[in-house]
Motif scaffolding. Sequence first.
Motif, PDB file in Angstrom:
ATOM      1  N   ILE A  72       0.858  -1.190   0.000  1.00 22.07           N
ATOM      2  CA  ILE A  72       0.000   0.000   0.000  1.00 22.07           C
ATOM      3  C   ILE A  72       0.889   1.232   0.000  1.00 22.07           C
ATOM      4  O   ILE A  72       1.853   1.325   0.759  1.00 22.07           O
ATOM      5  N   ARG A  73       0.570   2.194  -0.860  1.00 18.97           N
ATOM      6  CA  ARG A  73       1.350   3.433  -0.961  1.00 18.97           C
ATOM      7  C   ARG A  73       0.443   4.636  -0.707  1.00 18.97           C
ATOM      8  O   ARG A  73      -0.686   4.688  -1.195  1.00 18.97           O
ATOM      9  N   ALA A  74       0.951   5.592   0.031  1.00 18.83           N
ATOM     10  CA  ALA A  74       0.175   6.793   0.359  1.00 18.83           C
ATOM     11  C   ALA A  74       0.145   7.756  -0.814  1.00 18.83           C
ATOM     12  O   ALA A  74       1.058   7.793  -1.643  1.00 18.83           O
ATOM     13  N   GLY A  75      -0.925   8.560  -0.878  1.00 16.00           N
ATOM     14  CA  GLY A  75      -1.027   9.633  -1.858  1.00 16.00           C
ATOM     15  C   GLY A  75      -0.764  10.976  -1.204  1.00 16.00           C
ATOM     16  O   GLY A  75      -0.524  11.078   0.011  1.00 16.00           O
ATOM     17  N   SER A  76      -0.812  12.019  -2.004  1.00 12.27           N
ATOM     18  CA  SER A  76      -0.531  13.368  -1.489  1.00 12.27           C
ATOM     19  C   SER A  76      -1.513  13.776  -0.406  1.00 12.27           C
ATOM     20  O   SER A  76      -1.160  14.506   0.522  1.00 12.27           O
ATOM     21  N   LEU A  77      -2.748  13.311  -0.513  1.00 12.54           N
ATOM     22  CA  LEU A  77      -3.743  13.658   0.503  1.00 12.54           C
ATOM     23  C   LEU A  77      -3.399  13.010   1.849  1.00 12.54           C
ATOM     24  O   LEU A  77      -3.623  13.617   2.905  1.00 12.54           O
TER      25      LEU A  77
END
Length: 806
Positions: free
Chosen positions: A354-359
């Motif tokens: 799982i990779r985080a986004g800018s939000l």
Amino acid sequence: MLISNLTAADLRINIDPDSLGFSDTSELLTYPLPWIGQERAEMAARFGLEMDQSDYNLFVLGEVGSGRSSLLRQAMQVAAANKAVPPDLCYLHNFDAPERPQALYLSAGQGRLLRQLMARMTKSLQTEIPQCLEGQGFKVESERIEKTYKEEESKNYAELDAFAEARKFAIQREAGHMVFTFLGKKRHALTEDEVLVLPKEHRAEIEQAEQELRAKITSYFEKTRPLERAMNDALAALRRQVVKPLLNHELQGIRDGLKQESKDYVKLSAYLEQVMQDILDHVEQFKVSDTDEESRQGALSKVLSRYRVNLVVDNDGLSGAPVIVEDNPLFRSLFGSIEYQTESDVLVTDFTRIRAGSLHKAHGGFLMLHLRDLLADEMVWEKLRRLLRSGKLQIEEPGTALTPIAAVSLEPEAVKVEVKIILIGSREQYYELQEEDPEFARRFRVKVDFAESFLSSAETRRASSIFIAHACQEMGLPHFSAAAVARLLEGSHREADDQSRQSAIFARTEALVMESAALCRARAGFLVDAADVEAALQAHILRHDYPDQRLQESIAEGDVLITVHGEKVGQLNGLSQIDLRDYRFGFPIRVTARTFAGEDGLLNIGREVEMSGPIHDKGVFILQNYLSALFAHIAPLALNASIVFEQDYYGVEGDSASCAELYVLLSSLSGLPLKQGIAVTGAVNQHGEVLPVGGINEKIEGYFRVCETAGLDGSQGVLIPHRNRRNLMLEHKVIKAVAKGLFHIYTAEHTNEGIELLTGFPIGVANGTGNYPYDSVLGHAQKTLLAYRRACQVQEHPKEGRKHLR
């Protein structure tokens, strides 16, 4: 008011370098970079950035190059410094539902610490658990358990063996199964063929005995399998009993190492309990084995991978809230993503991918986006709308359903995100959004409106000078002298087309700073002076003015007919402007009118062939009504008239030629010639007042170049609206010609003043009966209109007894 003939001093604002209060911009570096002329925007931005309530996101509107992005980024950083550091975000294995990884918020820095502690624990357990299982105490107790089982199992087996022997069967264990054979005389095992030759009665006895033995074997397994299970359970309980203190110690160390004030500490404690139970359930995997060690290690690695910590947002080291500028807001980069890999033609993944986004990264802080980027992807737009409505962010991979191979998908736990969104857009986009998507627009309650220009003052000039100083420092450029800065400031007034206002589009000033500095370096100078700025301006014009040059050449070569000497009836030079966005220039265009006796009224030829725009058509209707009002006492007018822009092949828009159109109409009606050396621009209202127009400097300069090529004789000039005086920021070449009396710039407040200048005749004032003096412009026009009426008088048809027109 009489017509004004402006002097050279009226045509431009000149800034005294000594009034700026410094010798060069290096003296200004100690001052912070200000919001120049954007007090309204600055106040709104600070208000919005400090509001913690939801829906107080910021919509920043203004022109490109106004500094809207850079100034908001600066304001975001200031506001972020005063906010608390937001928590880290981790994703963990969900033991109850592995396809739904659980999210965990921990205090900043705690996520990294948890990851380190869990990694250290798994590494330690791989060594310490086998040691516990090899300890003397464990061995003694496990041997006792096994011995108890074996004794009971041996007892049952001995009983089974005796039972078999009594029935002349030999029995033995092979791979968990019981194998038996019938024994003949001398305890010899009989083969199947040997059994078949026995007497029938004997075979029946053997079969009966075999059935009894099978029943006994079943009974044996019913007795021993629970014993085996009990032994295994006892051994498992022993292993758990031996390992649990070790796990308690390890997990307590993790709990002690983390701050209990973390938002999800209770959730973390429950997770650690699940980790303990899972390790105890798989403690056998830790036992060192001499057989199939590779397989055991693979199984152990799979177990240990569940205890990893996926730290997707790490805020360790931040001193305030995060400030994120997302210049490429794709679905994955903005809302997070899940990575996949192919195994046996199936896309597989787990919580560690799982990779985080800018939000996610902007949680607790600020995120800057450009509206145009968001509108390019409908999926991004819709997802953002849902996020703003709910405040919860769910990571998903919408494209996996469309992949040509099967995919094992995840549904990570949605997280609450608190992000202040700063949305950059144009005014047109802002008001379109208000109209088309009011629900989305309601989420952006703070409007940060950047002005395109602002009133000039000593303070704004000082602030602009500081901006130039910081630009030189940031780009490593030589500094500017006060004279060079003064020339840049004059250029800012020219960009705004206003002697009292400066342009707020500082991107243009920044570009001119770089180009002037390049010329300074080319001459090996240490300080940029006014000559460098002037040279940079001229070089910029030279790079962009080819269309202007070609048009000037067409006029000089006679391809485009423009007369700048003498007088003509019904003909005049209007002034037009072309805006190519990167370059604006003006040029004259011949306007002509013809009038005849008739009843069709005014014909706008451009409108008839659909080459004029609605604003221009509106201006023609206004001047038609104004003309009708001048001669209302002899209405209805018996008039056919036509107006045309000669050699116009691209169409015309705007009402800035309505004054010129009125003058050529009056000239045609009165028969009085107009001075061809004076070009005209200006709009007119229904009362004959001259209204200001745009592009005034480019229009004047364009016509000046035509006159200069044809030869200045002192009769040429332009007639502009009086209300455009403050918009004059003309080239020095034009100003010098005006100072020498070779070129004139006249202003008028009313059309009456303009027609008197162009014809040399008074306009004429109506007497008590509404008639105009004979020797006036309107008097001559009135005479012509009466002649048209007489020409259109009706006559009685001799045969039909009815009227018809001649």
